[in-house]
Enzyme design. Sequence first.
Site, PDB file in Angstrom:
ATOM      1  CG  ASP A   1      -1.756   1.099   1.305  1.00 46.83           C
ATOM      2  OD1 ASP A   1      -2.216   1.707   0.198  1.00 46.83           O
ATOM      3  OD2 ASP A   1      -2.051   1.636   2.453  1.00 46.83           O
TER       4      ASP A   1
ATOM      5  CD  GLU B   1      -5.091   0.859  -2.392  1.00 47.94           C
ATOM      6  OE1 GLU B   1      -6.216   0.224  -2.099  1.00 47.94           O
ATOM      7  OE2 GLU B   1      -4.547   1.662  -1.661  1.00 47.94           O
TER       8      GLU B   1
ATOM      9  CG  ASP C   1      -0.460   3.253   6.105  1.00 43.12           C
ATOM     10  OD1 ASP C   1      -0.870   3.569   5.274  1.00 43.12           O
ATOM     11  OD2 ASP C   1      -0.212   3.931   7.329  1.00 43.12           O
TER      12      ASP C   1
END
Length: 169
Positions: free
Chosen positions: A11, A71, A143
């Site tokens: 992420d 992502e 996160d």
Amino acid sequence: MQNTIRIVGIDPGLRRTGWGIIETSGNSLRFVASGTVTSDGDMDLASRLCQLHDGLAEVVHSYKPDEAAVEQTFVNKDAVATLKLGQARGIAMLVPARAGLPVSEYAPNAVKKAVIGVGHGEKHQIHMMLKILMPKVEFKGDDAADALAIAICHAHNRGSNRMRQALAG
């Protein structure tokens, strides 16, 4: 007998880049590790990107994943912030690619849909589903949890991604 595949989910973020490692074998998921790589906000951008690179490279070296998932960046109103996030995302894609891993990308809504069943949801729903899907899961902060969700999304979609890449190549 099915092969076990180790996946790193990433992420990306300039301040905090979350990472999560899972293993998948058939339909089963197993938590391996998770954490966050941070950069020093008082340093210049290039130094911060180096910190993210070095931290992610250590994760990839230590856990030896087979595949990576990152992502996709969403665009927000602040162009400068979006550009910086894009640079952090470049590091998140570069590190596993340099290690020879195939890297897949997923939109935030696809990640949420894979984990909680709908494309829009709250962080606490992701946290709850992570604990249901992998009872031994451990994560500190959003996160790391998001990175684990990205890895799970990839575990659910990796077959169709390989087919798409083969057709495109």
